[in-house]
Design a protein around this motif. Structure first.
Motif, PDB file in Angstrom:
ATOM      1  N   LEU A  71      34.270 -19.231  -5.662  1.00 11.19           N
ATOM      2  CA  LEU A  71      34.046 -19.313  -4.225  1.00 11.19           C
ATOM      3  C   LEU A  71      35.084 -18.475  -3.490  1.00 11.19           C
ATOM      4  O   LEU A  71      36.188 -18.277  -4.001  1.00 11.19           O
ATOM      5  N   PRO A  72      34.741 -17.978  -2.288  1.00 10.02           N
ATOM      6  CA  PRO A  72      35.708 -17.206  -1.511  1.00 10.02           C
ATOM      7  C   PRO A  72      36.874 -18.079  -1.057  1.00 10.02           C
ATOM      8  O   PRO A  72      36.775 -19.310  -1.018  1.00 10.02           O
ATOM      9  N   GLU A  73      37.968 -17.431  -0.711  1.00 14.26           N
ATOM     10  CA  GLU A  73      39.155 -18.156  -0.271  1.00 14.26           C
ATOM     11  C   GLU A  73      38.953 -18.818   1.088  1.00 14.26           C
ATOM     12  O   GLU A  73      39.436 -19.917   1.332  1.00 14.26           O
ATOM     13  N   MET A  74      38.222 -18.149   1.986  1.00 12.68           N
ATOM     14  CA  MET A  74      37.987 -18.666   3.335  1.00 12.68           C
ATOM     15  C   MET A  74      36.484 -18.673   3.622  1.00 12.68           C
ATOM     16  O   MET A  74      35.782 -17.738   3.247  1.00 12.68           O
ATOM     17  N   LEU A  75      36.025 -19.727   4.293  1.00 16.21           N
ATOM     18  CA  LEU A  75      34.624 -19.841   4.688  1.00 16.21           C
ATOM     19  C   LEU A  75      34.557 -20.011   6.202  1.00 16.21           C
ATOM     20  O   LEU A  75      35.432 -20.619   6.810  1.00 16.21           O
ATOM     21  N   THR A  76      33.474 -19.518   6.791  1.00 17.59           N
ATOM     22  CA  THR A  76      33.263 -19.646   8.230  1.00 17.59           C
ATOM     23  C   THR A  76      32.468 -20.916   8.497  1.00 17.59           C
ATOM     24  O   THR A  76      31.334 -21.042   8.049  1.00 17.59           O
ATOM     25  N   ASN A  77      33.085 -21.850   9.186  1.00 12.30           N
ATOM     26  CA  ASN A  77      32.442 -23.109   9.566  1.00 12.30           C
ATOM     27  C   ASN A  77      31.776 -23.797   8.363  1.00 12.30           C
ATOM     28  O   ASN A  77      30.560 -23.976   8.338  1.00 12.30           O
ATOM     29  N   PRO A  78      32.564 -24.203   7.359  1.00 10.86           N
ATOM     30  CA  PRO A  78      31.980 -24.802   6.148  1.00 10.86           C
ATOM     31  C   PRO A  78      31.551 -26.249   6.340  1.00 10.86           C
ATOM     32  O   PRO A  78      32.070 -26.963   7.192  1.00 10.86           O
ATOM     33  N   LYS A  79      30.606 -26.658   5.519  1.00 10.42           N
ATOM     34  CA  LYS A  79      30.161 -28.050   5.454  1.00 10.42           C
ATOM     35  C   LYS A  79      30.023 -28.414   3.988  1.00 10.42           C
ATOM     36  O   LYS A  79      29.438 -27.670   3.204  1.00 10.42           O
ATOM     37  N   VAL A  80      30.578 -29.560   3.593  1.00 13.60           N
ATOM     38  CA  VAL A  80      30.554 -30.011   2.204  1.00 13.60           C
ATOM     39  C   VAL A  80      29.728 -31.289   2.120  1.00 13.60           C
ATOM     40  O   VAL A  80      29.981 -32.246   2.853  1.00 13.60           O
ATOM     41  N   LEU A  81      28.740 -31.292   1.237  1.00 13.89           N
ATOM     42  CA  LEU A  81      27.912 -32.470   0.988  1.00 13.89           C
ATOM     43  C   LEU A  81      28.222 -32.991  -0.404  1.00 13.89           C
ATOM     44  O   LEU A  81      28.300 -32.223  -1.359  1.00 13.89           O
ATOM     45  N   VAL A  82      28.382 -34.307  -0.530  1.00 10.47           N
ATOM     46  CA  VAL A  82      28.735 -34.942  -1.801  1.00 10.47           C
ATOM     47  C   VAL A  82      27.493 -35.563  -2.423  1.00 10.47           C
ATOM     48  O   VAL A  82      26.770 -36.308  -1.766  1.00 10.47           O
ATOM     49  N   LEU A  83      27.256 -35.258  -3.705  1.00 11.88           N
ATOM     50  CA  LEU A  83      26.162 -35.849  -4.478  1.00 11.88           C
ATOM     51  C   LEU A  83      26.780 -36.684  -5.592  1.00 11.88           C
ATOM     52  O   LEU A  83      27.341 -36.135  -6.544  1.00 11.88           O
TER      53      LEU A  83
END
Length: 123
Positions: A71-83
């Motif tokens: 994955l890239p070092e920086m993301l623009t406005n990230p959202k993480v979903l947990v499964l």
């Protein structure tokens, strides 16, 4: 191309499998007001501090997706979903930042929570 399809395909998304979560949510989120005096300058500082628990801070750059891509070092406005992958509940603790996010299990158990993550860049 259809604008809606273009919008959806333009978002970057990753599936990260098999994350072990050992951290726990904070016991109490304290809101504090502090005053500072330095010479003639006086300040009032407001802060929110998590007490107890030990959330697990994860950087995007340390993750590899299901296809083997880093994955890239920086993301623009990230959202993480947990499964969830077992019976230990896992949550994203706090807000995701451009460089990292925090995971915590909601149960005070000796067992680790196991989960997959869907990480999306919302743009």
């Amino acid at each position: 191309m259809n604008p809606t399809l273009s919008y959806l395909l333009g978002r970057r998304m990753w599936l990260v499998s098999g994350i072990n979560v050992w951290g726990t949510i904070p016991d109490f989120d304290a809101a504090m007001v502090l005053t500072e005096t330095e010479g003639a300058a006086k300040r009032i500082v407001f802060g929110s501090f998590a007490l107890g628990g030990a959330t697990q801070q994860i950087k995007y750059a340390n993750l590899v997706d299901a296809r083997g891509n880093q994955l890239p070092e920086m993301l623009t406005n990230p959202k993480v979903l947990v499964l969830a992958k077992n019976d230990i509940n896992v949550i994203v603790s706090g807000a995701e930042t451009a460089g990292s996010f925090a995971l915590a299990k909601t149960d005070y158990s000796d067992r680790n929570g196991v989960c997959d993550l869907i990480i999306m860049e919302m743009g």
